[in-house]
Design a protein around this motif. Structure first.
Motif, short mmCIF file in Angstrom:
data_model
loop_
_atom_site.label_atom_id
_atom_site.label_comp_id
_atom_site.label_asym_id
_atom_site.label_seq_id
_atom_site.Cartn_x
_atom_site.Cartn_y
_atom_site.Cartn_z
N GLY A 147 0.82 -1.21 0.00
CA GLY A 147 0.00 0.00 0.00
C GLY A 147 0.85 1.26 0.00
N LEU A 148 1.91 1.26 0.80
CA LEU A 148 2.79 2.43 0.85
C LEU A 148 3.55 2.61 -0.47
N LEU A 149 3.96 1.49 -1.07
CA LEU A 149 4.65 1.57 -2.36
C LEU A 149 3.70 2.10 -3.44
N GLY A 150 2.45 1.64 -3.41
CA GLY A 150 1.46 2.13 -4.37
C GLY A 150 1.24 3.63 -4.24
N ARG A 151 1.18 4.10 -3.01
CA ARG A 151 1.01 5.55 -2.79
C ARG A 151 2.22 6.33 -3.30
N ALA A 152 3.40 5.78 -3.08
CA ALA A 152 4.61 6.46 -3.56
C ALA A 152 4.63 6.51 -5.08
N ALA A 153 4.23 5.41 -5.73
CA ALA A 153 4.20 5.40 -7.20
C ALA A 153 3.17 6.39 -7.72
N ALA A 154 2.01 6.47 -7.07
CA ALA A 154 0.97 7.40 -7.52
C ALA A 154 1.43 8.84 -7.40
N ARG A 155 2.20 9.14 -6.37
CA ARG A 155 2.68 10.52 -6.19
C ARG A 155 3.56 10.95 -7.37
N PHE A 156 4.35 10.01 -7.89
CA PHE A 156 5.24 10.33 -9.01
C PHE A 156 4.63 9.92 -10.36
N LEU A 195 3.75 7.06 -11.56
CA LEU A 195 4.41 5.90 -12.16
C LEU A 195 3.57 4.65 -11.92
N SER A 196 3.83 3.61 -12.70
CA SER A 196 3.20 2.33 -12.44
C SER A 196 3.83 1.71 -11.20
N PRO A 197 3.01 1.12 -10.31
CA PRO A 197 3.59 0.49 -9.11
C PRO A 197 4.22 -0.87 -9.37
N ILE A 198 4.05 -1.43 -10.58
CA ILE A 198 4.53 -2.78 -10.86
C ILE A 198 6.02 -2.96 -10.55
N PRO A 199 6.91 -2.06 -11.00
CA PRO A 199 8.33 -2.28 -10.69
C PRO A 199 8.60 -2.27 -9.19
N LEU A 200 7.87 -1.45 -8.44
CA LEU A 200 8.07 -1.42 -6.99
C LEU A 200 7.62 -2.72 -6.35
N TYR A 201 6.52 -3.30 -6.85
CA TYR A 201 6.05 -4.59 -6.33
C TYR A 201 7.07 -5.69 -6.62
N LEU A 202 7.63 -5.68 -7.83
CA LEU A 202 8.65 -6.67 -8.16
C LEU A 202 9.88 -6.53 -7.28
N LEU A 203 10.29 -5.28 -7.05
CA LEU A 203 11.45 -5.04 -6.18
C LEU A 203 11.18 -5.50 -4.76
N ALA A 204 9.93 -5.31 -4.30
CA ALA A 204 9.57 -5.78 -2.96
C ALA A 204 9.69 -7.30 -2.89
N GLY A 205 9.23 -8.00 -3.94
CA GLY A 205 9.36 -9.45 -3.97
C GLY A 205 10.82 -9.89 -3.96
N LEU A 206 11.67 -9.17 -4.69
CA LEU A 206 13.09 -9.48 -4.69
C LEU A 206 13.69 -9.30 -3.29
N ALA A 207 13.22 -8.27 -2.59
CA ALA A 207 13.75 -7.99 -1.25
C ALA A 207 13.37 -9.06 -0.24
N PHE A 208 12.16 -9.64 -0.40
CA PHE A 208 11.68 -10.62 0.58
C PHE A 208 11.91 -12.06 0.15
N GLY A 209 12.46 -12.27 -1.03
CA GLY A 209 12.65 -13.63 -1.53
C GLY A 209 13.99 -14.22 -1.19
N GLU A 210 14.28 -15.35 -1.82
CA GLU A 210 15.55 -16.03 -1.58
C GLU A 210 16.71 -15.15 -2.04
N GLY A 211 17.66 -14.93 -1.14
CA GLY A 211 18.79 -14.07 -1.46
C GLY A 211 18.51 -12.61 -1.24
N GLY A 212 17.30 -12.27 -0.77
CA GLY A 212 16.93 -10.88 -0.53
C GLY A 212 17.34 -10.42 0.86
N LEU A 213 16.85 -9.25 1.23
CA LEU A 213 17.21 -8.66 2.51
C LEU A 213 16.56 -9.38 3.68
N LEU A 214 15.29 -9.81 3.51
CA LEU A 214 14.54 -10.42 4.61
C LEU A 214 13.65 -11.54 4.07
#
Length: 407
Positions: free
Chosen positions: A18-27, A29-48
């Motif tokens: 939700g916060l990423l979507g709001r950030a994308a809307a402010r600029f 932009l499409s939120p899709i890249p932010l959602y993909l980056l979030a998945g990368l961050a929480f997946g195998e080899g990610g930050l958490l």
């Protein structure tokens, strides 16, 4: 204890989206890249990396794909699809040739084999209807003359998905020629039957589903869609195709009401789907395929611009409108990830998922920029070349008009 961790993880993901979507809307932009980056961050080899909620997210991701295709089907009536197919099929053929072939060629050059080539062809072929529709609205171009041309190309791509997805499903499942042919025959037969029933009996179906109570309408449409998607999956066709056909079969006030009720659910579960895809992509695996993804993005951005220009020219649109149509079609997004997800789930090629992720990240960011700037840049370039030719043409004219003695 386990359920508590699941709720904490899933709640954190939804809040973060939700916060990423709001950030994308402010600029804008499409939120899709932010959602993909979030998945990368929480997946195998990610930050958490996640643990407890991954299975729950997988189920939500599958529902996300179903809702994406259902909402796409609700956008069109069967009559609209038939009309677009008859009027604009040459544009669809050009679109497929120019944009699917680079993906197939890239997969073969990388040594991934024919199945991966078919999958990557779809990844590079299908534009993002959601991103493009949003960009056209943001730029105030919904009423432009070239917009129906853009929409016709998107509709033809959506129609092609009904044939393409069963083929990919059969290929990634390792089905033989006979089994694949049976699967395709079932898919085409189902699509043709649904289109026929929708044209002839669409009002009857809509009347059966219709309800003045939003709660009952939501439950009936959602239940019917998931049921048909499940049956399609059992027949080895594709759950997404089943959902798409349900959307086509509904029309009128029922389609409008269902669209309004299901839009928030679609957005929620589609976001979960993008996160799930990112979860299964190790960020470290993107670096080796970044250059091929960038090269493929540059090539297919150019081929999409050429597609839009050609289709708009065929429709009699002015030169400026042709460039705007081409620039608007560049964005790739949800369906490229859906197609790549089929191959990733089947373990076809380990590098296909990372390449598709990088490719979509690039073009979902570049797409809105090409929609905005392709036409002014092209006109500036044309004007510059015209200005450069004028002195030369003037000099040649003066030489041709000079007296013979002066030559």
């Amino acid at each position: 204890m386990h359920s508590g961790i699941l709720l904490i993880e899933f709640g954190s993901i939804i809040l973060g989206l939700g916060l990423l979507g709001r950030a994308a809307a402010r600029f804008r932009l499409s939120p899709i890249p932010l959602y993909l980056l979030a998945g990368l961050a929480f997946g195998e080899g990610g930050l958490l990396p996640l643990g407890a909620s991954e299975g729950f997210i997988a189920a939500g991701a599958e529902i996300g794909v179903i809702l994406l295709l259902l909402m796409l089907g609700l956008e069109y009536t069967a009559g609209d699809l038939v009309t677009n197919l008859k009027a604009h099929y040459p544009a669809g053929l050009v679109d497929g040739a120019l944009n699917a072939l680079p993906g197939a060629a890239a997969a073969l050059l990388l040594g991934w084999g024919p199945v991966a080539a078919v999958v990557l062809a779809g990844v590079t072929w299908i534009s993002s209807s959601g991103v493009i529709a949003k960009v056209l609205g943001d730029l105030g171009r919904v009423g432009n003359r070239e917009t129906p041309v853009i929409l016709s190309v998107l509709v033809l791509e959506d129609l092609a998905m009904a044939v393409y997805l069963p083929i990919v499903t059969a290929l990634v499942a390792g089905a033989g020629l006979l089994a694949g042919g049976v699967t395709l025959g079932i898919a085409l037969g189902a699509a043709g039957l649904v289109l026929f029933v929708a044209v002839r009996y669409g009002r009857v179906i809509s009347r059966f589903v219709s309800s003045d109570d939003p709660e009952k309408l939501l439950l009936v449409v959602l239940g019917l869609t998931i049921l048909v998607a499940g049956v399609a999956q059992q027949l080895q066709v594709s759950a997404a195709v089943g959902a798409f056909l349900v959307g086509i079969a509904l029309s009128g006030e029922v389609a409008e009401g269902a669209h309004t009720l299901l839009s928030p659910l679609r957005d929620l579960f589609a976001a979960v789907f993008f996160v799930f895809f990112g979860l299964h992509t190790n960020p470290a695996s993107i670096a080796p395929v970044l250059l091929p993804a960038l090269a493929l993005a540059l090539v297919t951005a150019a081929t999409k611009i050429a597609t839009g220009y050609w289709a708009a020219r065929r429709a009699g649109i002015s030169v400026k409108g042709r460039w705007r149509a081409g620039g608007a079609l560049v964005a790739r997004g949800e369906f490229s990830i859906v197609i790549a997800g089929l191959a990733v789930s089947a373990g076809i090629e380990p590098s296909l998922g990372p390449l598709a992720t990088a490719y979509v990240l690039i073009l979902v960011i570049v797409g809105p920029l090409t929609a905005r700037f392709t036409e002014p840049v092209a006109m500036w370039w044309v004007g510059r070349r015209t200005a450069a030719r004028k002195p030369e043409e003037s000099r040649q004219y003066e030489e041709s008009e000079a007296p013979v003695a002066d030559r």
